[in-house]
Design a protein around this motif. Structure first.
Motif, PDB file in Angstrom:
ATOM      1  N   GLY A  60      35.709  19.330 -30.124  1.00 38.08           N
ATOM      2  CA  GLY A  60      36.551  18.413 -28.426  1.00 38.08           C
ATOM      3  C   GLY A  60      37.558  18.849 -28.507  1.00 38.08           C
ATOM      4  O   GLY A  60      37.993  20.773 -27.854  1.00 38.08           O
ATOM      5  N   GLU A 111      30.236  19.301 -23.173  1.00 37.23           N
ATOM      6  CA  GLU A 111      29.364  19.799 -22.171  1.00 37.23           C
ATOM      7  C   GLU A 111      28.178  21.381 -22.949  1.00 37.23           C
ATOM      8  O   GLU A 111      27.277  22.040 -23.501  1.00 37.23           O
ATOM      9  CB  GLU A 111      29.260  19.572 -20.885  1.00 37.23           C
ATOM     10  CG  GLU A 111      29.112  17.997 -20.614  1.00 37.23           C
ATOM     11  CD  GLU A 111      29.021  18.688 -19.050  1.00 37.23           C
ATOM     12  OE1 GLU A 111      30.246  19.616 -18.512  1.00 37.23           O
ATOM     13  OE2 GLU A 111      28.768  17.296 -18.526  1.00 37.23           O
ATOM     14  N   GLN A 112      29.627  21.537 -23.661  1.00 41.08           N
ATOM     15  CA  GLN A 112      29.318  22.777 -24.430  1.00 41.08           C
ATOM     16  C   GLN A 112      28.760  22.501 -25.072  1.00 41.08           C
ATOM     17  O   GLN A 112      27.613  23.865 -26.678  1.00 41.08           O
ATOM     18  CB  GLN A 112      31.055  23.360 -24.412  1.00 41.08           C
ATOM     19  CG  GLN A 112      31.670  23.955 -22.816  1.00 41.08           C
ATOM     20  CD  GLN A 112      32.497  24.830 -23.646  1.00 41.08           C
ATOM     21  OE1 GLN A 112      33.952  24.821 -23.612  1.00 41.08           O
ATOM     22  NE2 GLN A 112      32.978  26.079 -23.347  1.00 41.08           N
ATOM     23  N   PRO A 126      24.107  26.426 -18.024  1.00 38.91           N
ATOM     24  CA  PRO A 126      24.740  25.237 -18.966  1.00 38.91           C
ATOM     25  C   PRO A 126      26.284  25.355 -18.612  1.00 38.91           C
ATOM     26  O   PRO A 126      26.809  24.821 -18.061  1.00 38.91           O
ATOM     27  CB  PRO A 126      23.622  24.934 -19.594  1.00 38.91           C
ATOM     28  CG  PRO A 126      22.728  25.087 -19.222  1.00 38.91           C
ATOM     29  CD  PRO A 126      23.224  26.707 -18.965  1.00 38.91           C
ATOM     30  N   ASN A 127      26.508  26.269 -19.348  1.00 41.13           N
ATOM     31  CA  ASN A 127      28.412  26.718 -20.503  1.00 41.13           C
ATOM     32  C   ASN A 127      28.933  26.580 -19.187  1.00 41.13           C
ATOM     33  O   ASN A 127      29.849  26.706 -18.334  1.00 41.13           O
ATOM     34  CB  ASN A 127      28.178  27.597 -20.844  1.00 41.13           C
ATOM     35  CG  ASN A 127      29.794  27.631 -21.267  1.00 41.13           C
ATOM     36  OD1 ASN A 127      30.110  27.206 -21.968  1.00 41.13           O
ATOM     37  ND2 ASN A 127      29.923  28.932 -22.193  1.00 41.13           N
ATOM     38  N   SER A 138      38.337  26.760 -22.308  1.00 44.03           N
ATOM     39  CA  SER A 138      36.671  26.773 -23.053  1.00 44.03           C
ATOM     40  C   SER A 138      35.978  27.567 -23.826  1.00 44.03           C
ATOM     41  O   SER A 138      34.895  27.450 -24.540  1.00 44.03           O
ATOM     42  CB  SER A 138      35.912  26.875 -21.956  1.00 44.03           C
ATOM     43  OG  SER A 138      36.540  25.742 -20.828  1.00 44.03           O
ATOM     44  N   SER A 139      36.957  28.869 -24.086  1.00 45.23           N
ATOM     45  CA  SER A 139      35.932  29.723 -24.976  1.00 45.23           C
ATOM     46  C   SER A 139      36.325  29.058 -26.003  1.00 45.23           C
ATOM     47  O   SER A 139      35.420  29.581 -27.081  1.00 45.23           O
ATOM     48  CB  SER A 139      36.754  31.828 -24.791  1.00 45.23           C
ATOM     49  OG  SER A 139      35.872  31.853 -23.232  1.00 45.23           O
ATOM     50  N   HIS A 177      25.263  31.660 -26.396  1.00 43.22           N
ATOM     51  CA  HIS A 177      25.830  30.138 -25.737  1.00 43.22           C
ATOM     52  C   HIS A 177      26.228  30.682 -24.449  1.00 43.22           C
ATOM     53  O   HIS A 177      26.868  29.442 -23.427  1.00 43.22           O
ATOM     54  CB  HIS A 177      25.842  28.798 -25.723  1.00 43.22           C
ATOM     55  CG  HIS A 177      24.788  28.965 -27.242  1.00 43.22           C
ATOM     56  ND1 HIS A 177      23.804  28.575 -27.646  1.00 43.22           N
ATOM     57  CD2 HIS A 177      25.681  28.738 -28.295  1.00 43.22           C
ATOM     58  CE1 HIS A 177      23.201  27.934 -28.451  1.00 43.22           C
ATOM     59  NE2 HIS A 177      24.644  28.530 -29.607  1.00 43.22           N
ATOM     60  N   ALA A 197      37.147  26.804 -27.278  1.00 37.54           N
ATOM     61  CA  ALA A 197      36.320  25.033 -27.758  1.00 37.54           C
ATOM     62  C   ALA A 197      34.335  25.565 -27.704  1.00 37.54           C
ATOM     63  O   ALA A 197      34.310  25.107 -29.100  1.00 37.54           O
ATOM     64  CB  ALA A 197      35.911  24.533 -26.612  1.00 37.54           C
ATOM     65  N   LEU A 198      34.556  26.391 -27.403  1.00 39.55           N
ATOM     66  CA  LEU A 198      32.602  26.582 -27.362  1.00 39.55           C
ATOM     67  C   LEU A 198      33.171  27.555 -28.855  1.00 39.55           C
ATOM     68  O   LEU A 198      31.733  27.998 -30.007  1.00 39.55           O
ATOM     69  CB  LEU A 198      32.074  27.605 -26.690  1.00 39.55           C
ATOM     70  CG  LEU A 198      31.013  28.558 -26.221  1.00 39.55           C
ATOM     71  CD1 LEU A 198      30.076  27.733 -26.004  1.00 39.55           C
ATOM     72  CD2 LEU A 198      30.332  29.628 -25.302  1.00 39.55           C
ATOM     73  N   LEU A 199      33.851  29.171 -29.006  1.00 42.40           N
ATOM     74  CA  LEU A 199      33.716  29.057 -31.457  1.00 42.40           C
ATOM     75  C   LEU A 199      33.605  28.256 -31.418  1.00 42.40           C
ATOM     76  O   LEU A 199      34.587  28.329 -33.190  1.00 42.40           O
ATOM     77  CB  LEU A 199      34.523  30.450 -30.360  1.00 42.40           C
ATOM     78  CG  LEU A 199      34.064  31.379 -29.289  1.00 42.40           C
ATOM     79  CD1 LEU A 199      35.582  32.172 -29.385  1.00 42.40           C
ATOM     80  CD2 LEU A 199      33.322  32.489 -30.045  1.00 42.40           C
ATOM     81  N   VAL A 248      25.338  22.629 -25.055  1.00 43.69           N
ATOM     82  CA  VAL A 248      24.235  24.207 -24.242  1.00 43.69           C
ATOM     83  C   VAL A 248      23.845  24.759 -26.467  1.00 43.69           C
ATOM     84  O   VAL A 248      23.130  25.464 -26.126  1.00 43.69           O
ATOM     85  CB  VAL A 248      26.240  24.782 -24.113  1.00 43.69           C
ATOM     86  CG1 VAL A 248      25.183  26.056 -24.099  1.00 43.69           C
ATOM     87  CG2 VAL A 248      26.061  24.742 -22.859  1.00 43.69           C
ATOM     88  N   LYS A 249      24.860  24.618 -27.314  1.00 41.35           N
ATOM     89  CA  LYS A 249      24.145  25.359 -28.304  1.00 41.35           C
ATOM     90  C   LYS A 249      23.281  23.644 -29.041  1.00 41.35           C
ATOM     91  O   LYS A 249      22.690  23.818 -30.386  1.00 41.35           O
ATOM     92  CB  LYS A 249      25.622  25.066 -29.327  1.00 41.35           C
ATOM     93  CG  LYS A 249      26.665  25.779 -29.359  1.00 41.35           C
ATOM     94  CD  LYS A 249      27.763  26.015 -29.549  1.00 41.35           C
ATOM     95  CE  LYS A 249      28.928  25.984 -29.050  1.00 41.35           C
ATOM     96  NZ  LYS A 249      30.010  25.368 -29.848  1.00 41.35           N
ATOM     97  N   ARG A 308      28.482  26.148 -15.832  1.00 42.03           N
ATOM     98  CA  ARG A 308      28.268  24.569 -14.880  1.00 42.03           C
ATOM     99  C   ARG A 308      29.582  24.129 -15.780  1.00 42.03           C
ATOM    100  O   ARG A 308      30.387  23.730 -14.771  1.00 42.03           O
ATOM    101  CB  ARG A 308      27.322  23.810 -14.894  1.00 42.03           C
ATOM    102  CG  ARG A 308      26.798  23.355 -13.659  1.00 42.03           C
ATOM    103  CD  ARG A 308      26.079  22.370 -14.100  1.00 42.03           C
ATOM    104  NE  ARG A 308      26.147  21.473 -14.402  1.00 42.03           N
ATOM    105  CZ  ARG A 308      26.014  19.801 -13.805  1.00 42.03           C
ATOM    106  NH1 ARG A 308      25.229  20.823 -12.406  1.00 42.03           N
ATOM    107  NH2 ARG A 308      26.547  18.647 -14.222  1.00 42.03           N
ATOM    108  N   ALA A 309      29.525  24.044 -17.252  1.00 40.37           N
ATOM    109  CA  ALA A 309      30.444  23.068 -17.763  1.00 40.37           C
ATOM    110  C   ALA A 309      31.856  23.554 -17.967  1.00 40.37           C
ATOM    111  O   ALA A 309      33.062  22.830 -17.321  1.00 40.37           O
ATOM    112  CB  ALA A 309      29.797  23.073 -19.031  1.00 40.37           C
ATOM    113  N   MET A 310      31.593  25.458 -17.146  1.00 39.49           N
ATOM    114  CA  MET A 310      33.519  25.648 -17.603  1.00 39.49           C
ATOM    115  C   MET A 310      34.141  25.392 -16.262  1.00 39.49           C
ATOM    116  O   MET A 310      34.679  25.093 -15.974  1.00 39.49           O
ATOM    117  CB  MET A 310      33.631  27.207 -17.806  1.00 39.49           C
ATOM    118  CG  MET A 310      32.891  27.521 -19.629  1.00 39.49           C
ATOM    119  SD  MET A 310      33.457  28.660 -19.758  1.00 39.49           S
ATOM    120  CE  MET A 310      33.497  29.779 -18.638  1.00 39.49           C
ATOM    121  N   THR A 320      25.561  31.652 -20.457  1.00 41.49           N
ATOM    122  CA  THR A 320      23.979  30.547 -19.789  1.00 41.49           C
ATOM    123  C   THR A 320      25.222  29.815 -19.294  1.00 41.49           C
ATOM    124  O   THR A 320      25.423  29.346 -18.203  1.00 41.49           O
ATOM    125  CB  THR A 320      23.916  29.688 -21.171  1.00 41.49           C
ATOM    126  OG1 THR A 320      24.724  29.233 -21.128  1.00 41.49           O
ATOM    127  CG2 THR A 320      23.145  30.609 -22.612  1.00 41.49           C
TER     128      THR A 320
END
Ligand SMILES: Nc1ncnc2c1ncn2[C@@H]1O[C@H](COP(=O)(O)OP(=O)(O)OP(=O)(O)O)[C@@H](O)[C@H]1O
Ligand SMILES: Nc1ncnc2c1ncn2[C@@H]1O[C@H](COP(=O)(O)OP(=O)(O)OP(=O)(O)O)[C@@H](O)[C@H]1O
Ligand SMILES: [Mg+2]
Ligand SMILES: [Mg+2]
Lengths: 494, 328, 311, 328
Positions: free
Chosen positions: C47, C61-62, D44-45, D288-289, D39, D291-293, C65-66, D47-49, D42
């Motif tokens: 989140g 959305e991220q 989609p990522n 974003s990073s 990920h 969150a992604l991690l 992606v996963k 785009r989301a960012m 990519t």
């Protein structure tokens, strides 16, 4: 001593020696490195190489505070006062910084400030420094340095904004200090002051030491030649030979808070001077006329047609421009490039269609006008803040000339400009006047008024007290008219 | 500053131009409120209103001094929260609460020192450094507590006293507030050391040329502001008996607004403690009054914003007129 | 999930929330993890730390992606999530909402404690304690839907069932302890007969207690959610009662719903799903219930103790 | 201004010193993230960012121009929300959504004009006026909606397209963002009208003494900033299909941080659109990073704050070095 700013080598092999009790002048063209050398001595800048010795002992000065501890006092070329703070506190600021007293002195501070100021000028020490005119601020700066218990006093162009009258007072004080064994370094572009007041003179050029002489051993032209490295001709361009032509600008009954019923006319080909003491209201008249300040009433004719000037932008539209006496405060944009400064008054000149700025044209314009004023700068892209004081002044002047004005009001146009460039500027002004531009020069430097102007109006306490032409333009006459209460005496001179 | 202006009216001799305007505005509000609600002019209400702003006012003092020196601090809210969290955690781990409080204040001073380092040595702007500090301090609060408020109900009464106790009828928190304000007002008006803060903020270059070590001044005011946040945090902790990692979000704007209403300038060199406190009083008075009158939530923000604007405008004209009159 | 209620190795389920640092999520995620462990699934907490819808959508959305099996989502706002949720569903990811809903989206289930029931319970408790013709007040936090609902529902309930109850104070304190202190202080001054106050969250309740104590008055405080301090105040009798959603159940059942939504083949219901081609695992609303916290049971709600016990 | 500097390296010719530093930092982060997560790189990522910051970036543009002119705007968040609310309410009352959007943008411009009035005519500071505007605009949002989000699910697809549609694979919101940035970057770098903004911010008095009507410049930049907030609000509404009265709380700090990282100065006269956008990209990339991690939330704030500080420090040294070299 050496110092570089990036690739600009401000100092190459500068050296300077000061003896106790002497007044030692430092002369050189704009950008010769005088202020840089002084800033190093005061610890504001750190040298790339070289050393400073006091009493034969090498010292390290890493801040103005350290310099003060060593007994060095410095009046800067650029005025730096705290605008919101009272004059009294400004004067004692250094004292406060080093004071061991816990509490501020109250009324006693004001009395002490008044005492320091008294020999110099009549300034209310309770006013915030920001409310003073530039020349009054300059006097406060001097007073500030006088309160320090210094052994070495550096004065960087202290008289640039002063009239003869105040300057003489300052020289008196300087001699007194020197007699007490204090060494004074005095920087000025006014040859008469150097030769009349100082014991020795050192000339710098391109960051290098050129020569040091006793003033009794040299003539003004020796010094000037050493400065510019070549022979120079007459200092002032020849004056108007035939009577002036048509009227360009006529002002009648201009009045505002600080001046009353000012009327004059400006004719083709002539240069009109405006003389007077500090605070006489000359700057106010010019700013009132150009609508930069206040709400002046009165009538104005331009080329015989009466005009209503709405604001300064309107004045510029009609070709009337004003050069401010406070170049740092409102003359230039220190943080912007030189080219952008010069283009500021009328961007259309450097823009193509749809108001798109053409960078090449902007640079070319800066180069062209810069060259005609002998502007010493590496590139038009550099910030104005990186220029020496005199060169900043040239940028301020270049801003006006870029719009090819019809009437130029110049307030202290050559403040801080070196002899060579000054003559150049005078030449340019004369040329403009001959080409039909109306020129009004406000100057506190009497030789400039006398040497340059065809006609001089003298202002005292907000009124024009007299008009001098031709051979009547003399120091004595100007001073007589400028003195407070001169209105009554004015009849006798004509 | 005001100390050097000549002959002035009685009120303005007491307060200075800026403060007079604020006092007038506050008096008018008091009159209106007394008419609008019979409960307004009661001791319990006055007490409650004073309590509502007394702790934040300590932060206002720090912020004002920092603003005068030309700085700004966006991290006050999270540093205050961090102070609560650090003291709370130490207490929960068996440390004596007074020592815990001192350590917490020390930690806040340390944060101030780090901010000061980045501003004076590295040369970054206060705004961006304290923005980062705000985020980091908030993160530390979360890390220390896992995001959960710490229940400190077991704080000894003697310690809670500083937050909820009274001396006679006067709450201790208000006494502390009055002392802090009086001390710093005096220091700032009269001592040479704090005078340097004005010089530095008014024109850093001129101050440096006068031999003032301006970086040191800026560093110290930065540390002082964070330290006072630490003090405020400790008092809040004693008052609420808890340490909330999310405490003080948005506090910075409130505090800066108070200082600016009170005459501080965002470009430095201007301001006074008394003025800033009056600014805080005004803001707090408006909030309390709206609550007392039970004005609809949806109107409260609109009214608060409008009063803020009106007060500043009125004050601006008053100061301008007084300044013009003073020159006559 | 060939062998029934079991994840294949590496199957991941995500719980996505806003303001991640908020303590409310902790027991919810504990329940989520517990259910995941029971079924051999991976559980991930994700989140945004901020109160910012754009950032939460980006984090959602991220997550997509996963390619997780399912997401248990607390949507900060309903409508902005319609499109992202639908995209997730279309790409075969199961989405269940909890504590806040996005009703117009294709999410498979929504689990929450019933805010209307909480409000009704609180209203009845107030009337039981201070009588049915007393003065009461509320604090609120406009803009956050569940808090908003708790307040508006209580006011509506009172108007309908107890017309003699008088609402004398209604202030927005937005979970700010100090603001609540100011507001309640003023209310107590303005309304000497104020008997009870309903607060939809715990942060403001802390300020309300402090204000009540400072004013030296008696006030029945009842609020939703808990913090360690309000628990202590409940134990000390300064706060009458707190209503707390069953967070653990919310997380556990939330996981189950998400899991089931991801395994549509598990069940063959009696409806048209095969012909119409929708996921048969549709559960419009699950109520996880709420706990009533008083002096007597407050000890069991100390989060630290609970977490310590869970290791 | 960079446009006039002579010989420079390829990168810095493309971007200018400040921008080069930021581009480097961003590239490094990209590299690290590509290694850290499969990920990341990519579509989609990405785009989301990009979607996460594309609309806010429009506000960044307005704020940057305002900062260059020497102003600041704290009300951007609530004015953006107000734009959504006004447009949403009108739509719900049967107004065509495009007209509703225009009216909403007009209302925001009006708020900008009121702010501008108080700043230029009355003579108050931007900070305090926009603080009041922030509170008032938020109050108007609450008043208009009763505090509840407006569901605008029925907005016609054609209108929603600006928020969620795509042109090919590129989302429309990103296309709008690129156009706005490109247009204003060009205007600010190259046109006479926008050059006046630099003059005014650099030294207002010198600008006035150059015949520039500085008050008008400040007024217009203030209106422009609010107007762009209005545009952003409308796009948000189309994207979310709802209007949220609480949207954008705290947005101002984010936006100002982006501009300052990008080289804008709080004292005016400096900054560029490209730099500010890179600043926004950097901030958004970091969020974003993390969150992604799936970094623990308790560490996220600490890491975000530290990266912000590190980036600004690194950039500061880079600019300083380049400036020294550039004078060659
Ligand atoms: N901060 C700076 N950055 C770059 N160049 C500088 C800087 N300060 C001074 N210079 C350069 O150093 C040279 C010497 O300047 P300096 O100010 O010492 O001249 P000066 O002799 O005092 O001239 P003036 O009579 O005009 O005051 C000039 O070429 C100037 O452009
Ligand atoms: N902003 C101001 N507020 C109050 N007094 C001012 C202000 N500006 C100027 N003055 C005063 O007005 C008088 C006229 O100043 P002005 O600058 O026109 O004189 P001047 O003849 O140009 O002399 P100089 O510029 O050499 O001081 C001075 O006494 C000055 O102190
Ligand atoms: Mg010099
Ligand atoms: Mg003058």
């Amino acid at each position: 001593m050496t110092k570089s700013f990036g690739a600009i080598r401000a100092l190459r092999s500068a050296q300077f020696e000061l003896r106790a009790g002497e007044i030692h002048a430092l002369a050189g063209e704009n950008g010769a490195g005088k202020s840089t050398l002084m800033n190093i001595i005061d610890g504001i800048l750190q040298p790339d190489g070289g050393e400073i010795r006091i009493d034969g002992q090498p010292v390290r000065i890493d801040s103005p505070a350290a310099a003060q501890a060593l007994g060095i006092g410095f009046v800067h070329q650029e005025i730096a006062l705290c605008a919101d703070i009272s004059v009294a506190e400004n004067i004692f600021m250094s004292r406060t910084a080093t004071s061991r007293r816990l509490l501020m002195g109250g009324g006693d501070l004001i009395d002490r400030a008044a005492k320091v100021l008294a020999p110099l000028a009549d300034i209310d020490p309770r006013l915030p420094a920001g409310q003073l005119s530039i020349s009054q601020q300059q006097l406060v700066e001097i007073a500030k340095a006088l309160t320090l218990d210094c052994r070495i006093l550096i004065l960087d162009e202290p008289t640039a904004a002063l009239t003869e009258h105040e300057a003489q007072k300052l020289f008196g004080i300087m001699r007194g200090l020197a007699a007490r064994g204090i060494g004074i370094i005095y920087i000025s572009h006014r040859m008469a002051e150097i030769l009349g007041t100082c014991d020795r003179v050192t000339v710098m050029r391109d960051g290098q030491h050129i020569r040091t002489d006793r003033v009794t051993d040299v003539t003004p032209s020796d010094v000037v030649n050493a400065m510019v490295g070549r022979q120079r001709d007459a200092l002032f361009p020849p004056k108007l030979a035939e009577p002036p032509g048509d009227e360009i600008l006529r002002v009648e009954g201009l009045s505002d808070l600080r001046f009353r019923n000012v009327s004059f006319s400006l004719k083709r080909g002539e240069i009109l001077g405006l003389g007077g003491l500090i605070g006489a209201g000359r700057s106010e008249i010019a700013r009132g006329l150009t609508r930069l300040e206040g709400k002046a009433t009165g009538r104005v004719w331009l080329h015989g047609v009466e005009v209503q000037l709405r604001d300064y932008a309107d004045c510029i539209q009609r070709g009337i421009v004003y050069l401010s006496e406070d170049r740092k405060g409102d003359g230039v944009f220190l943080d912007l490039p030189i080219a952008a400064n010069i283009a500021a008054l009328d961007l259309r000149r450097v823009a193509g269609r749809f108001g798109v700025i053409n960078a090449a044209r902007e640079t070319a314009q800066a180069r062209r006008i810069g060259q005609s004023l002998q502007l010493k700068a590496a590139s038009p892209a550099h910030r104005v803040a990186s220029l020496s004081g005199g060169n900043q002044q040239k940028v301020a002047l270049a801003k006006l000339l870029a719009v090819e004005p019809k009437v130029i009001l110049l307030d202290e146009p050559t403040r801080g400009v070196d002899v060579g460039a000054k003559a150049e500027i005078h030449g340019i002004l004369r040329g403009l006047a001959e080409a039909g531009v109306g020129i009004l020069v406000i100057s506190s430097e009497l030789p400039e008024l006398i040497g340059l102007c065809d006609r001089v109006l003298v202002v005292s306490e907000g009124r024009i007290t007299g008009e001098l032409t031709g051979p009547a333009i003399t120091e004595r006459n100007i001073m007589t008219l400028a003195a407070p209460g001169a209105l009554a005496a004015s009849e006798t001179i004509q | 500053m005001t100390a050097t202006t000549p002959e002035r009216s009685f009120l303005s001799r007491l307060f200075g131009a800026r403060e007079t305007g604020l006092v007038l505005i506050i008096l008018v509000l008091f009159l209106i409120m007394s008419g609008a609600s019979e409960h307004f002019m009661t001791w319990p209400n006055m007490r409650a209103m004073a309590m509502a702003f007394s702790v934040e006012a300590i932060v206002v003092v720090g912020m004002t001094i920092l603003l005068i020196s030309g700085g700004i601090d966006l991290s006050v809210g999270s540093v205050t929260a961090l102070s609560m969290v650090v003291a709370g955690l130490l207490f929960l781990n068996g440390v004596n609460p007074w020592i815990a409080a001192l350590v917490a204040i020390g930690v806040c001073a340390g944060i101030g020192a780090v901010i000061g380092f980045f501003v004076t040595v590295v040369g970054l702007h206060h705004f961006i450094v304290t923005l980062a500090a705000m985020v980091i301090a908030r993160g530390l609060c979360l890390l220390g507590t896992g995001g959960r408020p710490l229940g400190l109900y077991n704080l000894p009464e003697g310690f809670k006293w500083i937050g909820i106790g009274s001396i006679g009828v006067i709450p201790v928190a208000i006494v502390i507030f009055v002392i802090v304000v009086a001390v710093f007002d005096f220091l700032l008006r009269r001592t040479t050391a704090f005078r340097l803060v004005y010089y530095t903020g008014s024109n850093e270059k001129a101050a440096a040329y006068s031999g003032i070590r301006t970086k040191r001044v800026i560093f110290l005011t930065t540390v002082l502001c964070s330290t006072l946040c630490g003090v405020a945090g400790v008092i809040y902790m004693a008052r609420f008996g808890s340490a909330q990692p999310t405490f003080g979000v948005g506090m910075e704007l409130n505090v800066i607004a108070a200082a600016v209403i009170g005459g501080a300038s965002l470009s430095g060199g201007k301001g006074s403690i008394l003025g800033a406190i009056l600014g805080a009083v005004l803001l707090s008075l408006v909030s309390s009054s709206l609550a007392l009158l039970n004005v609809s939530v949806y109107w409260q923000d609109i009214i608060r914003g409008s009063i803020l604007l009106a007060a500043v405008t009125f004050d601006h004209y008053l100061v301008k007129r007084q300044a013009a009159g003073g020159r006559a | 999930a060939q062998d029934g209620l079991r994840c294949e190795p590496g199957e991941t389920y995500v719980m996505n929330v806003m303001v991640m640092g908020h303590p409310y999520w902790v027991p919810v995620f504990e329940g989520f993890k517990q259910a995941a462990a029971a079924l051999g699934c991976e559980a991930v907490f994700s989140g945004t730390p901020d109160y910012d819808i754009t950032k939460q959508i980006a984090s959602f959305e991220q997550d997509l992606v996963k390619n997780p099996k399912g997401i248990l989502l607390h949507p900060m706002q309903a409508d902005p999530f319609i499109d992202p949720i639908n995209r997730a569903i279309d790409s075969g990811i199961s989405v269940t909402t909890f504590a806040a809903d996005s009703p117009k989206s294709k999410r498979t289930a929504y689990i929450t404690s019933d805010n209307l029931a909480e409000a009704a319970f609180a209203a009845e408790e107030i009337v039981k304690t201070v009588g049915d013709s007393a003065e009461y007040a509320v604090l609120e936090n406009p803009g956050q839907s569940n808090h908003d609902l708790r307040v508006t529902a209580l006011i509506a309930y009172m108007e309908k069932n107890y017309p003699n109850m008088k609402l004398v104070g209604r202030q927005a304190t937005n979970q700010d302890t100090n603001a609540a202190f100011t507001a309640v202080s003023a209310m107590l001054q303005a309304n000497p007969n104020l008997a009870a106050i309903w607060i939809p969250e715990a942060g403001s309740a802390e300020g309300a207690v402090a204000a009540m104590k400072a004013a030296g008055k008696k006030l029945m405080i009842i609020h939703a959610d808990i913090t360690p301090t309000t628990l202590e105040e409940i134990k000390a009798g300064n706060i009458h009662m707190a209503l707390n959603p069953n967070q653990g159940i919310q997380g556990f059942v939330g996981f189950m719903n998400t899991f089931l939504g991801a395994q549509p083949g598990l069940i063959d219901p009696f409806n048209d799903y095969k012909v119409s081609g929708f996921n048969p695992m549709q559960i419009p609303f699950v109520d996880n219930g709420f706990a009533v916290i008083t002096k007597d049971n407050a000890e069991s709600f100390v989060l630290e103790a609970y977490m310590d016990g869970r290791g």
